[in-house]
Design an enzyme around this catalytic site. Structure first.
Site, PDB file in Angstrom:
ATOM      1  N   ASP A  53      53.928  22.763  16.291  1.00  0.00           N
ATOM      2  CA  ASP A  53      53.067  22.308  17.375  1.00  0.00           C
ATOM      3  C   ASP A  53      53.920  21.836  18.552  1.00  0.00           C
ATOM      4  OD1 ASP A  53      50.546  21.668  18.534  1.00  0.00           O
ATOM      5  OD2 ASP A  53      50.940  19.547  18.110  1.00  0.00           O
ATOM      6  N   ILE A 331      97.155  70.088  -9.976  1.00  0.00           N
ATOM      7  CA  ILE A 331      98.175  70.458  -8.990  1.00  0.00           C
ATOM      8  C   ILE A 331      99.543  70.456  -9.676  1.00  0.00           C
ATOM      9  CG2 ILE A 331      99.280  69.801  -6.814  1.00  0.00           C
ATOM     10  CD1 ILE A 331      96.672  68.440  -6.001  1.00  0.00           C
ATOM     11  N   ASN A 338     105.092  63.616  -4.497  1.00  0.00           N
ATOM     12  CA  ASN A 338     105.119  62.193  -4.151  1.00  0.00           C
ATOM     13  C   ASN A 338     106.540  61.674  -4.046  1.00  0.00           C
ATOM     14  OD1 ASN A 338     102.405  61.453  -3.819  1.00  0.00           O
ATOM     15  ND2 ASN A 338     102.082  61.195  -6.014  1.00  0.00           N
ATOM     16  N   ASP A 347      98.758  61.996  -0.642  1.00  0.00           N
ATOM     17  CA  ASP A 347      97.330  61.795  -0.345  1.00  0.00           C
ATOM     18  C   ASP A 347      96.801  62.900   0.559  1.00  0.00           C
ATOM     19  OD1 ASP A 347      97.337  59.531  -1.869  1.00  0.00           O
ATOM     20  OD2 ASP A 347      97.347  58.113  -0.190  1.00  0.00           O
ATOM     21  N   GLU A 373      95.841  64.002  -9.995  1.00  0.00           N
ATOM     22  CA  GLU A 373      95.840  65.341  -9.400  1.00  0.00           C
ATOM     23  C   GLU A 373      94.977  66.317 -10.191  1.00  0.00           C
ATOM     24  OE1 GLU A 373      99.626  65.101 -11.983  1.00  0.00           O
ATOM     25  OE2 GLU A 373      98.305  63.765 -10.853  1.00  0.00           O
TER      26      GLU A 373
END
Length: 457
Positions: A53, A331, A338, A347, A373
Site C-alpha cells: 500500500d 589412431i 603427443n 587435441d 584416441e
C-alpha cells in the site's frame, strides 16, 4: 501455481480482503501493518511477491519500495504498489522507487490474481538465474548476471497489432522510451511476421476494426515457434468475458484503455524479463544435456551415450531381423604425436579426426569417442561386408590428407586402425559385438596398423 505473498497495509479491512482473495487461489499469505514490519519480514524469510500500500503512516509505500530495491538481499522481489490515488505522478514515483506493477483500489479480483501470478512466475525464474550465478561466482559471472537481471526488461523487440492510427501512435510513443517497437495493422501479416521476427512480446488490440484479435492470439499459441512468446492484450472497460477467454487460451497479461504509459511500461518490462529468463534457462538446460552426452573435445557422442543408444539400436535390429554393424577405430601411434608435437597438437588431431568421421558416415550412424584416441561408429541396417567398405573409406580419408596440428607444428601424418564386427548370432549382445570389434582392432594393430580387419566370426 502457488507463491508466498506479503500484503502490506495499515488498514486491517484491506489486509483481510486481499488475504482472503489470495488464499482462495492457494497463495501462501503473510501480512504486515507498516513499513518497518514489512522490511523485517522480507529480510528474515522468503517472499515471492509484495502487495504494498502507498499511503501508510510513518514510512509510506514508496520509501519501503526504495529500501527493498536498494538491498541486495531483497532487490529482486517483485513489488505491486496498491493505491487509491490513480494519478500518473504516483505511478511515475512508484517506477522511480522500483515498483514492478500497480493496482488501484478498489482492487479488481481478476487483475489482482493475474498480476500476482505473472510476478510470481518472474520471481521463480529470477531465483533460478541467481542460483546459477552464485554457483558460477568463482568464474566471475555473478556480477555480470546481476547487471543482466537489472536490464533484462529493456531494449526488447515488441510487435504491436493495432489498426487505429491514433491509438498505435500513443502506445508506440510510450514504449519507444525503453523498447524497440514494430507495428502491424493486419493480423494475417502479423502471424507471418512473428515466427521469424525474434520478438520478445506481442501486444494485440482486441478492438481491431476488421479482425478478431483473440483469433490471432489463439493462432500464435498454437504454433510451435511462437508457443512461448508472451502475449499482452489491450481491452476496453467492461470486456471481462473476452478478457477471460484470452487468459484461458494463454494470454499472459492485459491492460485496459485508456492506456497509462507508466503502467504499460511496467507490464511490458515484466513480460520481456520473463521471456528472456525463460529463454536463457532453456538454453542452459540444452547445454547441460549436451554436456552429459557429448565429448567436449570432438563434439561426438560420449561413451555413456553410446552405451544406452547401442542397446536401443541392438534391440530394434534383433526384433526386426535387421543387420547392425560396428566399427572401432584407434589412431595409430597417438602417444608419439603427443610426445613429439605436444598435447595441443594432439587435441587438434582428435578434433579433426572427429570431423572426418562425421563427414564420411550417414546421418543415421552414431559416431562416439570412447576415450583417449579410441572411437566407435554404430551403423544400423549395415552388414559386416558393408561395414568393411565404410571402414576402408574412413581409413583412406584419414591417411590421405595430413592433419594440421597448429601454426608451430604444421601438418602431421596420421593413420588409423579399424576393427569391424556385426550382429550375426542369436546369442549376440551389444557387449559381445563390441568385444569382437575390439579383438578385430587388436589384430589390425598387431598386423602392422593402418588397416581394416573384420572379426573372425
Amino acid at each position: 501455481m502457488t507463491a508466498r505473498v506479503l500484503v502490506v497495509d495499515d488498514v486491517d479491512a484491506n489486509v483481510k480482503l486481499l488475504e482472503a482473495r489470495l488464499a482462495a487461489e492457494y497463495f501462501e499469505v503473510r501480512t504486515a501493518s507498516n513499513g518497518p514490519e514489512a522490511l523485517q519480514i522480507c529480510a528474515g524469510e522468503g517472499t515471492d511477491v509484495i502487495l504494498l500500500d502507498v499511503m501508510m503512516p510513518g514510512m509510506d509505500g514508496f520509501e519501503v519500495c526504495r529500501r527493498l530495491k536498494s538491498d541486495l538481499q531483497t532487490q529482486h522481489i517483485p513489488i505491486i504498489m496498491v493505491t487509491a490515488l490513480d494519478q500518473p505522478a504516483d505511478r511515475v514515483k512508484g517506477l522511480e522507487a522500483g515498483a514492478d506493477d500497480f493496482l488501484t483500489k478498489p482492487v479488481d479480483d481478476l487483475a489482482l490474481i493475474t498480476r500476482v501470478k505473472n510476478l510470481a512466475r518472474l520471481k521463480l525464474l529470477t531465483d533460478e538465474m541467481l542460483m546459477r550465478a552464485s554457483t558460477e561466482e568463482q568464474m566471475g559471472f555473478a556480477a555480470a548476471m546481476n547487471e543482466k537481471l537489472e536490464e533484462a526488461g529493456r531494449d526488447g523487440r515488441v510487435l504491436l497489432v493495432e489498426d487505429r492510427d491514433h491509438a498505435a501512435e500513443r502506445i508506440i510513443a510510450a514504449l519507444e522510451t525503453e523498447q524497440r517497437v514494430g507495428l502491424q495493422t493486419d493480423p494475417v501479416s502479423a502471424l507471418l511476421e512473428v515466427p521469424d521476427g525474434d520478438y520478445d512480446l506481442l501486444i494485440v488490440s482486441l478492438n481491431l476494426e476488421n479482425a478478431d484479435g483473440l483469433r490471432l492470439c489463439s493462432q500464435v499459441r498454437s504454433l510451435d515457434r511462437t508457443r512461448h512468446l508472451p502475449i499482452m492484450i489491450i481491452i476496453e472497460p467492461g470486456e471481462e468475458a473476452r478478457l477471460l477467454r484470452g487468459l484461458d487460451m494463454g494470454v499472459n497479461d492485459y491492460i485496459v484503455r485508456p492506456v497509462d504509459p507508466n503502467e504499460l511500461l511496467a507490464r511490458v518490462r515484466t513480460q520481456i524479463k520473463r521471456k528472456r529468463f525463460t529463454d536463457h534457462l532453456r538454453m542452459r538446460l540444452e547445454e547441460t544435456v549436451e554436456m552429459a552426452i557429448l565429448d567436449p573435445l570432438t563434439s561426438l557422442h560420449n561413451r555413456r551415450y553410446m552405451g544406452s543408444h547401442l542397446n536401443t539400436l541392438f534391440e530394434e535390429a534383433a526384433q526386426r531381423g535387421r543387420p547392425l554393424a560396428l566399427l572401432e577405430l584407434d589412431i595409430d601411434h597417438f602417444k608419439a604425436i603427443n610426445d613429439s608435437f605436444g598435447h595441443d597438437a594432439g587435441d587438434a588431431v582428435l578434433r579433426e579426426f572427429g570431423k572426418r568421421l562425421k563427414r564420411n558416415i550417414r546421418g543415421i550412424d552414431l559416431a562416439c569417442r570412447l576415450g583417449g584416441e579410441e572411437f566407435v561408429v554404430v551403423m544400423p541396417d549395415t552388414d559386416r561386408e558393408q561395414a568393411c567398405l565404410v571402414g576402408e573409406r574412413l581409413r583412406q580419408c584419414i591417411a590421405k590428407t595430413p592433419f594440421f596440428g597448429g601454426d608451430a607444428t604444421g601438418n602431421i601424418d596420421v593413420t588409423a586402425s579399424v576393427g569391424v564386427a556385426a550382429l550375426e548370432f542369436p546369442d549376440d549382445t551389444p557387449e559381445i559385438i563390441l568385444k569382437r570389434a575390439d579383438q578385430a582392432l587388436y589384430c589390425a594393430k598387431r598386423d602392422g596398423r593402418n588397416r581394416v580387419v573384420a572379426d573372425a566370426a
